[in-house]
Design an enzyme around this catalytic site. Structure first.
Site, PDB file in Angstrom:
ATOM      1  N   ARG A 141      43.071  34.077  42.578  1.00  0.00           N
ATOM      2  CA  ARG A 141      43.177  35.469  42.096  1.00  0.00           C
ATOM      3  C   ARG A 141      44.373  35.631  41.153  1.00  0.00           C
ATOM      4  NH1 ARG A 141      38.865  35.113  44.204  1.00  0.00           N
ATOM      5  NH2 ARG A 141      37.853  36.598  45.607  1.00  0.00           N
ATOM      6  N   SER A 193      37.465  43.495  47.726  1.00  0.00           N
ATOM      7  CA  SER A 193      38.565  43.158  48.649  1.00  0.00           C
ATOM      8  C   SER A 193      39.819  43.884  48.178  1.00  0.00           C
ATOM      9  CB  SER A 193      38.857  41.658  48.621  1.00  0.00           C
ATOM     10  OG  SER A 193      37.737  40.929  49.049  1.00  0.00           O
ATOM     11  N   GLU A 211      45.175  43.032  46.135  1.00  0.00           N
ATOM     12  CA  GLU A 211      44.508  42.416  44.977  1.00  0.00           C
ATOM     13  C   GLU A 211      44.232  43.489  43.918  1.00  0.00           C
ATOM     14  OE1 GLU A 211      40.848  39.974  45.681  1.00  0.00           O
ATOM     15  OE2 GLU A 211      39.951  41.266  44.152  1.00  0.00           O
TER      16      GLU A 211
HETATM   17  P1  FAD Z   1      39.079  46.365  35.492  1.00  0.00           P
HETATM   18  O1  FAD Z   1      39.166  46.839  36.903  1.00  0.00           O
HETATM   19  O2  FAD Z   1      38.594  47.321  34.474  1.00  0.00           O
HETATM   20  O3  FAD Z   1      40.495  45.811  35.056  1.00  0.00           O
HETATM   21  C1  FAD Z   1      41.256  44.986  35.910  1.00  0.00           C
HETATM   22  C2  FAD Z   1      42.603  44.680  35.252  1.00  0.00           C
HETATM   23  O4  FAD Z   1      42.408  43.893  34.088  1.00  0.00           O
HETATM   24  C3  FAD Z   1      43.342  45.912  34.766  1.00  0.00           C
HETATM   25  O5  FAD Z   1      44.718  45.672  34.942  1.00  0.00           O
HETATM   26  C4  FAD Z   1      42.993  45.985  33.301  1.00  0.00           C
HETATM   27  O6  FAD Z   1      43.976  46.665  32.526  1.00  0.00           O
HETATM   28  C5  FAD Z   1      42.899  44.525  32.916  1.00  0.00           C
HETATM   29  N1  FAD Z   1      41.914  44.262  31.855  1.00  0.00           N
HETATM   30  C6  FAD Z   1      40.579  44.535  31.910  1.00  0.00           C
HETATM   31  N2  FAD Z   1      39.961  44.057  30.824  1.00  0.00           N
HETATM   32  C7  FAD Z   1      40.910  43.471  30.063  1.00  0.00           C
HETATM   33  C8  FAD Z   1      40.877  42.786  28.820  1.00  0.00           C
HETATM   34  N3  FAD Z   1      39.755  42.616  28.125  1.00  0.00           N
HETATM   35  N4  FAD Z   1      42.044  42.301  28.331  1.00  0.00           N
HETATM   36  C9  FAD Z   1      43.199  42.448  29.015  1.00  0.00           C
HETATM   37  N5  FAD Z   1      43.287  43.096  30.197  1.00  0.00           N
HETATM   38  C10 FAD Z   1      42.160  43.599  30.710  1.00  0.00           C
HETATM   39  N6  FAD Z   1      36.469  39.896  42.550  1.00  0.00           N
HETATM   40  C11 FAD Z   1      36.346  38.579  42.822  1.00  0.00           C
HETATM   41  O7  FAD Z   1      37.138  37.766  42.319  1.00  0.00           O
HETATM   42  N7  FAD Z   1      35.376  38.120  43.663  1.00  0.00           N
HETATM   43  C12 FAD Z   1      34.486  38.928  44.247  1.00  0.00           C
HETATM   44  O8  FAD Z   1      33.617  38.478  44.998  1.00  0.00           O
HETATM   45  C13 FAD Z   1      34.573  40.334  43.973  1.00  0.00           C
HETATM   46  N8  FAD Z   1      33.707  41.189  44.554  1.00  0.00           N
HETATM   47  C14 FAD Z   1      33.820  42.527  44.307  1.00  0.00           C
HETATM   48  C15 FAD Z   1      32.900  43.401  44.902  1.00  0.00           C
HETATM   49  C16 FAD Z   1      32.968  44.754  44.675  1.00  0.00           C
HETATM   50  C17 FAD Z   1      31.974  45.679  45.344  1.00  0.00           C
HETATM   51  C18 FAD Z   1      33.952  45.276  43.794  1.00  0.00           C
HETATM   52  C19 FAD Z   1      34.007  46.744  43.507  1.00  0.00           C
HETATM   53  C20 FAD Z   1      34.869  44.411  43.198  1.00  0.00           C
HETATM   54  C21 FAD Z   1      34.818  43.042  43.442  1.00  0.00           C
HETATM   55  N9  FAD Z   1      35.734  42.131  42.858  1.00  0.00           N
HETATM   56  C22 FAD Z   1      35.606  40.782  43.103  1.00  0.00           C
HETATM   57  C23 FAD Z   1      36.814  42.619  41.990  1.00  0.00           C
HETATM   58  C24 FAD Z   1      36.363  42.863  40.510  1.00  0.00           C
HETATM   59  O9  FAD Z   1      34.970  42.847  40.422  1.00  0.00           O
HETATM   60  C25 FAD Z   1      36.947  41.794  39.576  1.00  0.00           C
HETATM   61  O10 FAD Z   1      38.354  41.814  39.616  1.00  0.00           O
HETATM   62  C26 FAD Z   1      36.501  42.033  38.120  1.00  0.00           C
HETATM   63  O11 FAD Z   1      36.791  40.901  37.332  1.00  0.00           O
HETATM   64  C27 FAD Z   1      37.139  43.265  37.504  1.00  0.00           C
HETATM   65  O12 FAD Z   1      36.490  43.517  36.274  1.00  0.00           O
HETATM   66  P2  FAD Z   1      36.620  44.924  35.562  1.00  0.00           P
HETATM   67  O13 FAD Z   1      36.007  44.798  34.213  1.00  0.00           O
HETATM   68  O14 FAD Z   1      36.063  45.998  36.406  1.00  0.00           O
HETATM   69  O15 FAD Z   1      38.202  45.035  35.448  1.00  0.00           O
HETATM   70  N1  EPU Z   2      36.024  38.775  58.856  1.00  0.00           N
HETATM   71  C1  EPU Z   2      36.153  39.458  60.049  1.00  0.00           C
HETATM   72  N2  EPU Z   2      36.103  40.824  59.990  1.00  0.00           N
HETATM   73  C2  EPU Z   2      35.928  41.497  58.830  1.00  0.00           C
HETATM   74  C3  EPU Z   2      35.809  40.774  57.633  1.00  0.00           C
HETATM   75  C4  EPU Z   2      35.862  39.397  57.674  1.00  0.00           C
HETATM   76  O1  EPU Z   2      36.320  38.878  61.107  1.00  0.00           O
HETATM   77  O2  EPU Z   2      35.882  42.728  58.876  1.00  0.00           O
HETATM   78  C5  EPU Z   2      36.055  37.295  58.912  1.00  0.00           C
HETATM   79  C6  EPU Z   2      34.658  36.720  58.642  1.00  0.00           C
HETATM   80  O3  EPU Z   2      33.900  36.653  59.817  1.00  0.00           O
HETATM   81  C7  EPU Z   2      34.990  35.360  58.090  1.00  0.00           C
HETATM   82  C8  EPU Z   2      36.288  35.594  57.324  1.00  0.00           C
HETATM   83  O4  EPU Z   2      36.848  36.789  57.849  1.00  0.00           O
HETATM   84  O5  EPU Z   2      35.256  34.457  59.133  1.00  0.00           O
HETATM   85  C9  EPU Z   2      36.115  35.681  55.820  1.00  0.00           C
HETATM   86  O6  EPU Z   2      35.225  36.752  55.490  1.00  0.00           O
HETATM   87  P1  EPU Z   2      34.234  36.697  54.211  1.00  0.00           P
HETATM   88  O7  EPU Z   2      33.488  35.414  54.200  1.00  0.00           O
HETATM   89  O8  EPU Z   2      33.470  37.977  54.185  1.00  0.00           O
HETATM   90  O9  EPU Z   2      35.183  36.593  52.965  1.00  0.00           O
HETATM   91  P2  EPU Z   2      36.512  37.360  52.590  1.00  0.00           P
HETATM   92  O10 EPU Z   2      37.662  36.430  52.792  1.00  0.00           O
HETATM   93  O11 EPU Z   2      36.588  38.674  53.276  1.00  0.00           O
HETATM   94  C10 EPU Z   2      36.500  36.529  50.120  1.00  0.00           C
HETATM   95  C11 EPU Z   2      36.861  37.128  48.799  1.00  0.00           C
HETATM   96  C12 EPU Z   2      35.686  37.931  48.254  1.00  0.00           C
HETATM   97  C13 EPU Z   2      34.510  36.975  48.052  1.00  0.00           C
HETATM   98  C14 EPU Z   2      34.147  36.362  49.409  1.00  0.00           C
HETATM   99  C15 EPU Z   2      33.056  35.319  49.279  1.00  0.00           C
HETATM  100  C16 EPU Z   2      39.247  37.497  48.693  1.00  0.00           C
HETATM  101  C17 EPU Z   2      40.359  38.471  48.826  1.00  0.00           C
HETATM  102  N3  EPU Z   2      38.031  37.973  48.934  1.00  0.00           N
HETATM  103  O12 EPU Z   2      36.292  37.613  51.033  1.00  0.00           O
HETATM  104  O13 EPU Z   2      36.060  38.454  46.993  1.00  0.00           O
HETATM  105  O14 EPU Z   2      33.385  37.674  47.548  1.00  0.00           O
HETATM  106  O15 EPU Z   2      35.328  35.721  49.967  1.00  0.00           O
HETATM  107  O16 EPU Z   2      33.554  34.177  48.656  1.00  0.00           O
HETATM  108  O17 EPU Z   2      39.492  36.325  48.404  1.00  0.00           O
HETATM  109  C18 EPU Z   2      37.087  40.353  45.956  1.00  0.00           C
HETATM  110  O18 EPU Z   2      37.978  39.586  45.565  1.00  0.00           O
HETATM  111  O19 EPU Z   2      37.068  41.582  45.662  1.00  0.00           O
HETATM  112  C19 EPU Z   2      36.016  39.838  46.806  1.00  0.00           C
HETATM  113  C20 EPU Z   2      35.064  40.623  47.315  1.00  0.00           C
END
Ligand code: FAD
Ligand code: EPU
Length: 346
Positions: A163, A233, A329
């Site tokens: 991240r 997250s 994050e």
């Molecule tokens: P924004 O939220 O619009 O911007 C994020 C930051 O980047 C801000 O500081 C902004 O100023 C800057 N920024 C944006 N675009 C640019 C650019 N072109 N140049 C310079 N700076 C810029 N993340 C994961 O890693 N893994 C996941 O599994 C994951 N799952 C998610 C699930 C949900 C339901 C949600 C809501 C979010 C999740 N995220 C996850 C977080 C998010 O999707 C990522 O961080 C994504 O890359 C953000 O993209 P955005 O365009 O919305 O960025």
């Molecule tokens: N868990 C619990 N209780 C909860 C949630 C999770 O016990 O309420 C336990 C699960 O059972 C599991 C462990 O925690 O043993 C990890 O949970 P999960 O697999 O759901 O993944 P996570 O660590 O919660 C991370 C990333 C996600 C990404 C998933 C899948 C971060 C901060 N989050 O979540 O990214 O989608 O793994 O790879 O690294 C994001 O960054 O926004 C994001 C959604």
């Protein structure tokens, strides 16, 4: 360049909090970005580039100009061994993944359904289900708004970490990601070690199956921001030393941990929060998601203050029970600059 006259930010960030910006504009090309930085109308205003706002918490009204990155375009070229993609920073990430799957181009499928723009994906090196952006990214094109030059950073120069990347540090201000290049080998290597993708047979699994499975898992676990406001997250999974883990295991033998390197492991922040009994815990309109404790949600009426207070309560609870400091994050924005939970007065 399109100037939007309704300055409510709710449609432009996934937490859906009702805040305003002084100005909201859409940048459709590089000249638009240059123009905004050098136009006297915006001279003394702070500037924030936003993709889809899926990793942002606006802590108060934004006093500057929010610039929505809407640079589009996908160009596909091929070498004998790889598909090479050059993608505009304003393309939607999940639509890009889908576009690749439809053409039988593998490599991005584990990252399906991550909200946001392609241009934001390198910033926190998005990751899910055993793949991170760094595994598929070839280069990132960055506009320096002062010199007006575009510089190409190869993946090795991006300092990708968990991240993390150079775009959160040296290249944070005045640098805009305008395009990302991907190199995807033609011989597809499925990444299915992550539970529950490991149910598939490596010899027979298809690209479509992995894509569908990832979408299904995510839809079951994570709230859809179109229905319940959230930013994924809220906290990072903490990385601690094996020495500290050894002590924790005495009191919490079931604690999940994942190897990082020789000395460190990653803990599951969701598990830590869950163990504090906080699933469903609510302050005002902000609630810990009952199915995934790592996600803080807006039940519809949350103010930024509600989310901030809830985040603080979660951090304090985990610190008290486990002596572990959670780091958020989600990027916190104050009126003009980025801020952090620890800097906001209780
Ligand atoms: P924004 O939220 O619009 O911007 C994020 C930051 O980047 C801000 O500081 C902004 O100023 C800057 N920024 C944006 N675009 C640019 C650019 N072109 N140049 C310079 N700076 C810029 N993340 C994961 O890693 N893994 C996941 O599994 C994951 N799952 C998610 C699930 C949900 C339901 C949600 C809501 C979010 C999740 N995220 C996850 C977080 C998010 O999707 C990522 O961080 C994504 O890359 C953000 O993209 P955005 O365009 O919305 O960025
Ligand atoms: N868990 C619990 N209780 C909860 C949630 C999770 O016990 O309420 C336990 C699960 O059972 C599991 C462990 O925690 O043993 C990890 O949970 P999960 O697999 O759901 O993944 P996570 O660590 O919660 C991370 C990333 C996600 C990404 C998933 C899948 C971060 C901060 N989050 O979540 O990214 O989608 O793994 O790879 O690294 C994001 O960054 O926004 C994001 C959604």
């Amino acid at each position: 360049m399109k100037v939007l006259h309704d300055r409510g930010l709710a449609p432009y960030h996934t937490f859906g909090i009702d805040v305003t910006a002084k100005q909201i504009v859409e940048a459709e090309n590089i000249d638009d970005f240059i123009h905004i930085w050098h136009d006297s109308n915006f001279n003394n205003m702070s500037k924030l580039v936003v993709g889809h706002g899926s990793n942002l918490l606006f802590c108060e009204a934004y006093e500057g100009v929010v610039i929505l990155n809407r640079i589009k375009g996908i160009t596909l070229t091929e070498t004998s061994s790889s598909f090479c993609l050059h993608v505009g920073g304003g393309e939607d990430w999940h639509q890009l993944v889908r576009w690749c799957v439809e053409r039988n181009i593998g490599g991005l499928e584990n990252l399906a359904l991550i909200p946001g723009c392609v241009g934001s994906s390198p910033i926190q090196n998005i990751g899910a289900y055993g793949v991170e952006l760094k595994d598929v990214c070839q280069y990132v094109d960055v506009l320096d708004v002062i010199t007006q030059e575009i510089k190409r950073y190869d993946a090795a120069s991006c300092q990708f970490g968990y991240r993390d990347s150079i775009f959160k540090h040296q290249l944070k201000d005045g640098h805009i990601i305008v395009a990302v290049g991907f190199c995807l080998p033609k011989i597809w290597q499925p990444k299915i070690t992550y539970v529950p993708l490991n149910q598939f047979d490596l010899a027979t699994v298809t690209l479509q199956q992995v894509f569908d499975a990832v979408c299904e898992i995510r839809q079951a676990k994570l709230p859809d921001p179109a229905v319940i406001g959230n930013a994924g997250s809220f906290f990072k999974n903490p990385i601690i030393s094996k020495k500290v883990l050894k002590k924790l295991v005495i009191d919490y033998p079931a604690i999940p941990s994942y190897g990082v390197d020789e000395q460190h492991v990653k803990l599951a922040a969701g598990w830590l929060i869950d163990q504090c009994g906080l699933k469903g815990y609510q302050i005002g309109g902000a609630k810990v998601h009952p199915q995934q404790a790592l996600v803080l949600t807006n039940i519809g009426t949350a103010t930024a203050q509600d989310v901030i207070q809830l985040a603080r309560y979660v951090v304090d609870s985990v610190a008290t029970k486990f002596d572990i400091a959670l780091e958020h994050e989600v990027r916190f924005m104050a009126a003009n600059v980025e801020t952090h939970l620890a800097e906001i007065q209780a």
